[in-house]
Motif scaffolding. Sequence first.
Motif, mmCIF file in Angstrom:
data_model
loop_
_atom_site.group_PDB
_atom_site.id
_atom_site.type_symbol
_atom_site.label_atom_id
_atom_site.label_comp_id
_atom_site.label_asym_id
_atom_site.label_seq_id
_atom_site.Cartn_x
_atom_site.Cartn_y
_atom_site.Cartn_z
ATOM 1 N N VAL A 110 17.831 12.339 -19.153
ATOM 2 C CA VAL A 110 18.387 11.670 -17.950
ATOM 3 C C VAL A 110 19.405 12.342 -17.410
ATOM 4 O O VAL A 110 20.309 13.331 -18.019
ATOM 5 N N ASN A 111 19.865 12.016 -16.055
ATOM 6 C CA ASN A 111 20.966 12.683 -15.464
ATOM 7 C C ASN A 111 22.223 12.011 -16.312
ATOM 8 O O ASN A 111 22.211 10.851 -16.670
ATOM 9 N N TRP A 112 23.549 12.355 -15.658
ATOM 10 C CA TRP A 112 24.708 11.995 -16.239
ATOM 11 C C TRP A 112 25.038 10.452 -16.010
ATOM 12 O O TRP A 112 25.868 9.922 -16.846
ATOM 13 N N LEU A 113 24.512 10.090 -14.818
ATOM 14 C CA LEU A 113 25.211 8.794 -14.553
ATOM 15 C C LEU A 113 24.318 7.696 -15.515
ATOM 16 O O LEU A 113 24.626 6.564 -15.749
ATOM 17 N N MET A 114 23.109 8.054 -15.931
ATOM 18 C CA MET A 114 22.590 7.219 -16.832
ATOM 19 C C MET A 114 22.934 7.444 -18.513
ATOM 20 O O MET A 114 23.071 6.785 -19.214
ATOM 21 N N ALA A 115 23.179 8.801 -18.657
ATOM 22 C CA ALA A 115 23.467 9.227 -19.962
ATOM 23 C C ALA A 115 24.902 8.832 -20.366
ATOM 24 O O ALA A 115 25.072 8.587 -21.495
ATOM 25 N N LEU A 116 25.932 8.690 -19.318
ATOM 26 C CA LEU A 116 27.431 8.496 -19.595
ATOM 27 C C LEU A 116 27.523 6.951 -20.406
ATOM 28 O O LEU A 116 27.952 6.557 -21.317
ATOM 29 N N PRO A 117 26.773 5.879 -19.486
ATOM 30 C CA PRO A 117 26.939 4.478 -20.287
ATOM 31 C C PRO A 117 26.171 4.435 -21.317
ATOM 32 O O PRO A 117 26.633 3.783 -22.283
ATOM 33 N N MET A 118 25.079 5.234 -21.497
ATOM 34 C CA MET A 118 24.245 5.228 -22.645
ATOM 35 C C MET A 118 24.977 5.516 -23.932
ATOM 36 O O MET A 118 25.030 4.996 -24.919
ATOM 37 N N VAL A 119 25.732 6.703 -23.791
ATOM 38 C CA VAL A 119 26.435 7.440 -24.909
ATOM 39 C C VAL A 119 27.691 6.500 -25.349
ATOM 40 O O VAL A 119 27.952 6.415 -26.344
ATOM 41 N N SER A 174 28.391 -5.352 -17.341
ATOM 42 C CA SER A 174 28.166 -5.254 -16.176
ATOM 43 C C SER A 174 28.628 -4.005 -15.665
ATOM 44 O O SER A 174 27.813 -3.215 -14.843
ATOM 45 N N LEU A 175 29.691 -3.409 -16.024
ATOM 46 C CA LEU A 175 30.067 -2.141 -15.565
ATOM 47 C C LEU A 175 29.371 -1.041 -15.975
ATOM 48 O O LEU A 175 28.887 -0.153 -15.260
ATOM 49 N N LEU A 176 28.909 -0.806 -17.312
ATOM 50 C CA LEU A 176 27.964 -0.040 -17.796
ATOM 51 C C LEU A 176 26.570 -0.143 -17.136
ATOM 52 O O LEU A 176 26.057 0.889 -16.900
ATOM 53 N N GLY A 177 26.223 -1.333 -16.916
ATOM 54 C CA GLY A 177 24.732 -1.656 -16.174
ATOM 55 C C GLY A 177 25.142 -1.096 -14.818
ATOM 56 O O GLY A 177 23.792 -0.608 -14.174
ATOM 57 N N GLN A 178 25.820 -1.274 -14.026
ATOM 58 C CA GLN A 178 25.903 -0.550 -12.754
ATOM 59 C C GLN A 178 26.151 0.883 -12.761
ATOM 60 O O GLN A 178 25.626 1.264 -11.876
ATOM 61 N N VAL A 179 26.796 1.580 -13.515
ATOM 62 C CA VAL A 179 26.777 2.936 -13.754
ATOM 63 C C VAL A 179 25.420 3.426 -13.922
ATOM 64 O O VAL A 179 24.916 4.432 -13.490
ATOM 65 N N PHE A 180 24.858 2.731 -14.745
ATOM 66 C CA PHE A 180 23.303 3.279 -15.227
ATOM 67 C C PHE A 180 22.335 3.031 -13.967
ATOM 68 O O PHE A 180 21.633 3.899 -13.929
ATOM 69 N N ALA A 181 22.641 1.777 -13.364
ATOM 70 C CA ALA A 181 21.778 1.783 -12.059
ATOM 71 C C ALA A 181 21.909 2.915 -10.950
ATOM 72 O O ALA A 181 21.046 3.102 -10.127
ATOM 73 N N LEU A 182 23.122 3.555 -11.080
ATOM 74 C CA LEU A 182 23.449 4.547 -10.116
ATOM 75 C C LEU A 182 22.365 5.815 -10.098
ATOM 76 O O LEU A 182 21.913 6.361 -9.188
#
Length: 618
Positions: A459-468, A105-113
């Motif tokens: 992608v922007n860092w808000l999507m790249a951070l949870p993905m990495v 849920s935390l990673l998904g919410q960061v990705f959603a930003l």
Amino acid sequence: MQSDLPLSIQLVWLIPIYGLSGMLLSLPWAAGWFKRQGPRPAAYLNLLMTLLGVIHGSLVLRQILQLGAQRLQFDWFAVADLKLQIGFELSLTNLSALEFVTAMSLLGQVFALGYLDKEWSLARFYALLGFFEGAMAGLVLSSNLFVSYFLLEMLTLSTYLLVGFWYAQPLVVTAARDAFLTKRVGDVMLLMGMVALSAWAGSLEFNDLYEWGATATATGALTPLAGTLIGLGLIAGPMGKCAQFPMHLWLDEAMEGPNPASILRNSAVVTCGALVLLKLMPLLQFSPLAVDVLLVVGTISAIGGALVAIAQVDLKRAFSYGTSSYLGLVFIAIALQQPAVALLLLFAHGLAKALIFMGVGSVIATTNCQDLTELGGLGSRMPATTSAFLVAGAGLTGLLPLGCFWCFGFLVQAFLPNQPFLAAVVLITNGLTAFNLVRVYRQVFLDTPHPKTRRAPEVNWLMALPMVSLTVIVLLLPLMFQRLNPVAGLSAVNSTSIGLVVASGALGVLAGSLVRLDRFWSRSVLKPLRALQDLLAYDFYTDKLYRATIVRLVAGVADLTNSFDQEVITGLANRLGSISMQGAQGLKLAVSGQMQTYVLTAVLAIVLLLGSLIWSIG
């Protein structure tokens, strides 16, 4: 509740509240009361509450590793001899699932930003995610079947709201409705099984049910027919939540919702449904038929889902059917009393599938396209997304010694001596999944650039951070398995099973590398091949089959009852009303309007009444 336990364990009931609190805190922005600040504060508040849930869950997990499993009970409702309690089962399994749910849920919410950066109703989306998270966190910790059912209903409602997030689109509304109604079928059957079980067992606490179940069959407290019906009812709810045949079509339609919700739906939500089935596993001994149904459903879902996935040209649907396929393997493991391997497969699949959908979301956000025939050449343009896809694909199959590699090895080793057919199901599913992953990877990342992908950035860092971050977690998953150690250890897989898993994955990779990727080949000009492609692409025409059988039957019964209501019930009421009106018309003509006539009529009525009373008394 034990007062000598650490405070973090005594306050474990707060963890589901964190998500629900995030929902409540988001409501002012979702309702438009605060307009000047925009919807971002709602997202930040949700992230803060989810982070608190992750930290609190980590503390509890660390203490349970030292103290052992604990069970907490809180009085909820008491009147007369009725006493209801809310219980929390703090075992290593439940707390590991809790950390999985809150972390996803935390990673998904960061990705959603990053994914929903310009979404005008971002606050509403985060409010729904908070509701989603609270229900899942409570479900994995619950020690009571009734509370679990209540939380499953919350998941059904939140799925409906999230799938229908873009409610202005007719296709989205249809998908949300179908997802809700399909899940309701399983929920109603689970409710019937739960009510019947409570009447026999007298309690809905899982531990009490296990104790009662151990003696119910031997003492004759439960007839074979009753046990069969209860078992079928209990497995129906998880079948709907895990998108298993024949209640699997909703997950494909749910891809119409936002991609961050798809991340959670294909990883955490289906895991929660399977965990409920794991908790009910000791009760399935009542019904050998229910166990056989689980095996049949799991086999059809595993093979059928993997076959349908390889014919999809929509990027999200190419992997949503894979979720049904892998959950089918989990159902098979549960039916054959392999809970430890089923749990490992749930976690391994959930992490890898969440990473897959993050990569899918990155591609969609960058190109505004999810049609495989219009994508290509993104490997050199999106290195982080490409790496995440490769790691997720390796973790999802038996190609490298990551998560699912060991799970498949354990399953093949357990099934091969006595159930070789089921071992073949595992290997075929692995091969088909590898084929699908290689097919999509070649099309999206290695093919020649198309107009929509020539200028695609990372992608922007808000999507790249949870993905990495999730990429690192998937790579470290075997070490986490060693820490959990629910089975004899990764080294316990024999060389035969390892060789079969590697061979099936290698065959899938080889076939996926050789298949033609020409955009016109997505629907062949060869009639036999085109017929096979259509059969798989349209899910074996299951939707048309349902419309021709179940939907037509229900519609026919509805038309019949409507005709009976209109012709018989309404007609009878109309006839009675007509008779009354005719009688009133006749009385109207008999009325003279003279007062003496009314008085004489009243006197005669009184005399007749008194005469009848005197006659009865005499």
